[in-house]
Design a protein around this motif. Structure first.
Motif, PDB file in Angstrom:
ATOM      1  N   ASP A  37      -8.816 -21.948  47.685  1.00  0.00           N
ATOM      2  CA  ASP A  37      -9.329 -21.866  49.053  1.00  0.00           C
ATOM      3  C   ASP A  37      -8.287 -22.313  50.071  1.00  0.00           C
ATOM      4  N   GLU A  38      -7.474 -23.308  49.716  1.00  0.00           N
ATOM      5  CA  GLU A  38      -6.429 -23.776  50.627  1.00  0.00           C
ATOM      6  C   GLU A  38      -5.441 -22.660  50.933  1.00  0.00           C
ATOM      7  N   GLY A  39      -5.016 -21.942  49.884  1.00  0.00           N
ATOM      8  CA  GLY A  39      -4.081 -20.844  50.090  1.00  0.00           C
ATOM      9  C   GLY A  39      -4.667 -19.753  50.956  1.00  0.00           C
ATOM     10  N   GLN A  40      -5.936 -19.423  50.718  1.00  0.00           N
ATOM     11  CA  GLN A  40      -6.580 -18.397  51.528  1.00  0.00           C
ATOM     12  C   GLN A  40      -6.639 -18.811  52.995  1.00  0.00           C
ATOM     13  N   GLN A  41      -6.952 -20.087  53.244  1.00  0.00           N
ATOM     14  CA  GLN A  41      -7.028 -20.559  54.628  1.00  0.00           C
ATOM     15  C   GLN A  41      -5.692 -20.446  55.341  1.00  0.00           C
ATOM     16  N   LEU A  42      -4.610 -20.829  54.673  1.00  0.00           N
ATOM     17  CA  LEU A  42      -3.308 -20.780  55.317  1.00  0.00           C
ATOM     18  C   LEU A  42      -2.851 -19.334  55.519  1.00  0.00           C
ATOM     19  N   PHE A  43      -3.226 -18.454  54.614  1.00  0.00           N
ATOM     20  CA  PHE A  43      -2.906 -17.035  54.813  1.00  0.00           C
ATOM     21  C   PHE A  43      -3.641 -16.489  56.034  1.00  0.00           C
ATOM     22  N   PHE A  44      -4.950 -16.722  56.127  1.00  0.00           N
ATOM     23  CA  PHE A  44      -5.727 -16.202  57.248  1.00  0.00           C
ATOM     24  C   PHE A  44      -5.352 -16.866  58.570  1.00  0.00           C
ATOM     25  N   ALA A  45      -4.761 -18.067  58.516  1.00  0.00           N
ATOM     26  CA  ALA A  45      -4.406 -18.784  59.747  1.00  0.00           C
ATOM     27  C   ALA A  45      -3.249 -18.130  60.483  1.00  0.00           C
ATOM     28  N   GLN A  46      -2.729 -17.008  59.964  1.00  0.00           N
ATOM     29  CA  GLN A  46      -1.664 -16.291  60.674  1.00  0.00           C
ATOM     30  C   GLN A  46      -2.183 -15.587  61.919  1.00  0.00           C
ATOM     31  N   SER A  54     -15.587 -11.659  52.992  1.00  0.00           N
ATOM     32  CA  SER A  54     -17.017 -11.815  52.703  1.00  0.00           C
ATOM     33  C   SER A  54     -17.578 -13.159  53.165  1.00  0.00           C
ATOM     34  N   GLN A  55     -16.719 -14.046  53.629  1.00  0.00           N
ATOM     35  CA  GLN A  55     -17.179 -15.323  54.168  1.00  0.00           C
ATOM     36  C   GLN A  55     -17.103 -15.288  55.688  1.00  0.00           C
ATOM     37  N   PRO A  56     -18.074 -15.856  56.390  1.00  0.00           N
ATOM     38  CA  PRO A  56     -17.986 -15.908  57.858  1.00  0.00           C
ATOM     39  C   PRO A  56     -16.822 -16.794  58.299  1.00  0.00           C
ATOM     40  N   PRO A  57     -16.402 -16.699  59.568  1.00  0.00           N
ATOM     41  CA  PRO A  57     -15.068 -17.194  59.949  1.00  0.00           C
ATOM     42  C   PRO A  57     -14.994 -18.581  60.584  1.00  0.00           C
ATOM     43  N   PHE A  58     -16.070 -19.378  60.603  1.00  0.00           N
ATOM     44  CA  PHE A  58     -16.030 -20.638  61.347  1.00  0.00           C
ATOM     45  C   PHE A  58     -14.882 -21.535  60.881  1.00  0.00           C
ATOM     46  N   TYR A  59     -14.774 -21.748  59.561  1.00  0.00           N
ATOM     47  CA  TYR A  59     -13.712 -22.616  59.056  1.00  0.00           C
ATOM     48  C   TYR A  59     -12.342 -21.986  59.316  1.00  0.00           C
ATOM     49  N   ASN A  60     -12.240 -20.654  59.184  1.00  0.00           N
ATOM     50  CA  ASN A  60     -10.968 -19.979  59.459  1.00  0.00           C
ATOM     51  C   ASN A  60     -10.526 -20.210  60.906  1.00  0.00           C
ATOM     52  N   TRP A  61     -11.475 -20.142  61.825  1.00  0.00           N
ATOM     53  CA  TRP A  61     -11.139 -20.362  63.232  1.00  0.00           C
ATOM     54  C   TRP A  61     -10.630 -21.783  63.458  1.00  0.00           C
ATOM     55  N   LEU A 127     -12.970 -26.791  48.076  1.00  0.00           N
ATOM     56  CA  LEU A 127     -13.893 -25.987  48.871  1.00  0.00           C
ATOM     57  C   LEU A 127     -13.583 -26.077  50.362  1.00  0.00           C
ATOM     58  N   THR A 128     -13.796 -24.973  51.071  1.00  0.00           N
ATOM     59  CA  THR A 128     -13.581 -24.954  52.523  1.00  0.00           C
ATOM     60  C   THR A 128     -14.834 -24.471  53.262  1.00  0.00           C
ATOM     61  N   HIS A 129     -15.302 -23.263  52.962  1.00  0.00           N
ATOM     62  CA  HIS A 129     -16.495 -22.757  53.640  1.00  0.00           C
ATOM     63  C   HIS A 129     -17.717 -23.620  53.321  1.00  0.00           C
ATOM     64  N   THR A 130     -17.767 -24.196  52.127  1.00  0.00           N
ATOM     65  CA  THR A 130     -18.864 -25.106  51.806  1.00  0.00           C
ATOM     66  C   THR A 130     -18.774 -26.379  52.643  1.00  0.00           C
ATOM     67  N   VAL A 131     -17.548 -26.822  52.934  1.00  0.00           N
ATOM     68  CA  VAL A 131     -17.373 -27.967  53.836  1.00  0.00           C
ATOM     69  C   VAL A 131     -17.890 -27.623  55.228  1.00  0.00           C
ATOM     70  N   ALA A 132     -17.616 -26.411  55.673  1.00  0.00           N
ATOM     71  CA  ALA A 132     -18.101 -25.985  56.987  1.00  0.00           C
ATOM     72  C   ALA A 132     -19.621 -25.959  57.040  1.00  0.00           C
ATOM     73  N   VAL A 133     -20.254 -25.439  55.983  1.00  0.00           N
ATOM     74  CA  VAL A 133     -21.717 -25.372  55.996  1.00  0.00           C
ATOM     75  C   VAL A 133     -22.321 -26.765  55.831  1.00  0.00           C
ATOM     76  N   LEU A 134     -21.641 -27.662  55.127  1.00  0.00           N
ATOM     77  CA  LEU A 134     -22.093 -29.053  55.044  1.00  0.00           C
ATOM     78  C   LEU A 134     -22.095 -29.690  56.428  1.00  0.00           C
ATOM     79  N   PHE A 135     -20.996 -29.502  57.147  1.00  0.00           N
ATOM     80  CA  PHE A 135     -20.915 -30.029  58.518  1.00  0.00           C
ATOM     81  C   PHE A 135     -22.023 -29.457  59.393  1.00  0.00           C
ATOM     82  N   SER A 136     -22.198 -28.147  59.337  1.00  0.00           N
ATOM     83  CA  SER A 136     -23.198 -27.498  60.185  1.00  0.00           C
ATOM     84  C   SER A 136     -24.610 -27.944  59.832  1.00  0.00           C
ATOM     85  N   ALA A 137     -24.887 -28.111  58.531  1.00  0.00           N
ATOM     86  CA  ALA A 137     -26.214 -28.553  58.106  1.00  0.00           C
ATOM     87  C   ALA A 137     -26.482 -29.982  58.559  1.00  0.00           C
TER      88      ALA A 137
END
Length: 502
Positions: A37-46, A54-61, A127-137
């Motif tokens: 997940d860390e690698g995916q985040q840094l790739f999308f952060a370009q 397939s995951q919504p973008p809150f954590y990516n943003w 985990l990254t998107h799960t961290v985002a949903v934990l925060f939001s919940a």
């Protein structure tokens, strides 16, 4: 420990802030190789986009913003995650202090969040998107309770913001506000909050937050849903009865994996006081109990509709309220706590020592056993030596998966990285002094001289790259903390617009 934390306002949050700061340092002290997940985040952060996959973008943003401030480095990855986790505990604790009268039990409920393996360990591991949903919940739980107590326009707006952030974190978050609304209905006093005209404010705020991604979602429906649907089903050719049986078994297993560890910690700490408190209740425990029951019913409906594989981490938005529920039950029972807080504190303290230690030792132990993990892969050395082998700095690096792309980006932040399906986000020059570099690897790290069929297919789909000469090379590098002679292979090739040496 628990008693001292309960005596001073904010002490439990100061302790948690120190704990998450330690986790940042632990990650920075480890190998400079990113997990999945860390690698995916840094790739999308370009680049910044209304949607990615397939995951919504809150954590990516959020990750994009932190990378803009701090750069494409390990600090940007670890700091965001641990800040999000700290804020999750903060809002969870604020909710507990509203619902639970006894300050000691409120602190126990706050720290109870760490007893979920999916929260205490897995969220730190990768985990990254799960961290985002934990925060939001946790944010939703806090503003939801505040609004039920004090129905102001600001609180309704905060509910809408929390719902918007949650839907942008993971799509399964949508279950939480639905369950909360249904659970409120049987209570006449609370039901008035649901049909308050100010609910329109919440709906409007949530709508505005979700709208950009919703428009992207409608235009990329297959990309946004295909992977999730694959995860929900086992993909096998089974009968309807077999699918339902498999789904129910999966749901029971996921529920047990998520709930039992926390319930066991409370039972160890409170002993027979916990079952004796079962019949004690308040308006809050009745509400949370209804939320649990409704959520299980809706999940069972999802299984009946076709799902056969329920993951335990998908239960995070609803059942993370379990520590508050159990502590509120104990609070309502009025039983003396005795030495239970000390026992609970000992378990939590052990978790706070074991988790950072386990995360720190994981790559060392993997090297000792030769069962190498993602942090053992020598991405830094490989990137440096492959780049040094070329005549010019590449304008873009082409690779096949997000994790490798993120690791290349980590060690060459000045070079754009592209993978199939996402090249649109990284336009690049291609001339005699701006070559393209293709990098690939086998999943097991074995020798891989020739590009895979997928790499060939992708190169030939690009008009500028199709048919260009490709001098493939293989390079092997020792694992981080690996045994002598154990190496990980990378294949690579320099591509020029004209036949030149590379």
């Amino acid at each position: 420990m628990i008693g001292r934390l309960a005596m001073r306002d904010g002490a439990v949050y100061a302790a948690l802030a120190a704990y998450f700061a330690i986790n940042v340092l632990v990650r920075l002290a480890g190998p400079d190789s990113l997990e999945l997940d860390e690698g995916q985040q840094l790739f999308f952060a370009q680049w910044l986009a209304p949607g990615y996959d397939s995951q919504p973008p809150f954590y990516n943003w959020l990750q994009y913003g932190v990378v803009q401030l701090l750069g494409s480095n390990m600090l940007a990855i670890s700091l965001l995650k641990n800040l999000m986790l700290f804020l999750s505990y903060l809002f969870f604790g604020l909710t507990a202090h509203i619902i639970i009268r006894d300050r000691v039990l409120a602190v126990i409920a706050t720290l109870g969040l760490i007893t979920f393996p999916q929260v205490g360990y897995e969220a730190q591991r990768d985990l990254t998107h799960t961290v985002a949903v934990l925060f939001s919940a946790c944010l939703f739980g806090y503003v939801f309770v505040r609004t039920l107590e004090t129905p102001t326009a600001v609180n309704y707006a905060l509910v809408g913001a929390a719902v918007g952030f949650g839907v942008l974190s993971k799509y399964n978050f949508a279950l939480l506000p639905l369950v909360a609304a249904l659970a409120v209905l049987p209570d006449p006093q609370l039901r008035r909050r649901l049909f308050d005209a100010r609910m329109l404010i919440a709906i409007a705020v949530a709508f505005v937050i979700v709208l950009p991604h919703a428009l992207w979602f409608l235009g990329h429906f297959d990309a946004a849903t295909s992977r999730t649907l694959e995860k929900l089903t086992d993909g096998g050719d089974v009968s309807r009865a077999g699918q339902i049986a498999s789904g129910v078994a999966s749901l029971v297993g996921a529920f047990a994996a998520f709930v039992l560890p926390t319930a066991l910690v409370f039972l160890i700490a409170f002993g027979m006081a916990l079952p004796r408190a079962w019949r004690a209740e308040t308006q809050w425990t009745r509400l949370i109990g209804r939320m649990f029951a409704i959520a299980l019913g809706l999940l069972l409906l999802v299984v009946i509709l076709g799902a056969s594989d329920i993951k335990d981490r998908w239960l995070v938005p609803i059942f993370l309220l379990l520590p508050i529920y159990l502590a509120a039950k104990l609070d309502a029972s009025g039983q003396p706590l005795g030495s239970a807080p000390a026992r609970f504190g000992a378990v939590v303290a052990a978790i706070m020592v074991v988790v950072p230690l386990a995360l720190f030792m994981r790559p060392y132990l993997a090297g000792w056993t030769a069962h190498y993990g993602k942090q053992n892969v020598p991405y830094g050395q490989a990137t440096a030596e492959i780049l040094a082998s070329g005549q010019h700095r590449p304008s873009v690096i082409l690779t096949l998966d997000h994790q490798l792309a993120g690791n290349l980006r980590l060690h060459a932040p000045d070079i754009a990285v592209a993978v199939p399906g996402y090249a649109h986000g990284v336009p690049f020059a291609f001339d005699a002094t701006h070559p393209v570099l293709a990098v690939w690897r086998r999943r097991d790290g074995g020798a891989t001289l020739n590009p895979s069929e997928e790499m060939w297919r992708w190169l030939n789909q690009n008009d500028a790259l199709a048919g260009r000469p490709l001098e493939a090379k293989d390079a092997a590098f020792p694992y981080h903390y690996g045994r002598d002679g154990d190496v990980y292979h990378f294949g690579y090739a320099w591509i020029y617009p004209a036949a030149q040496g590379g």
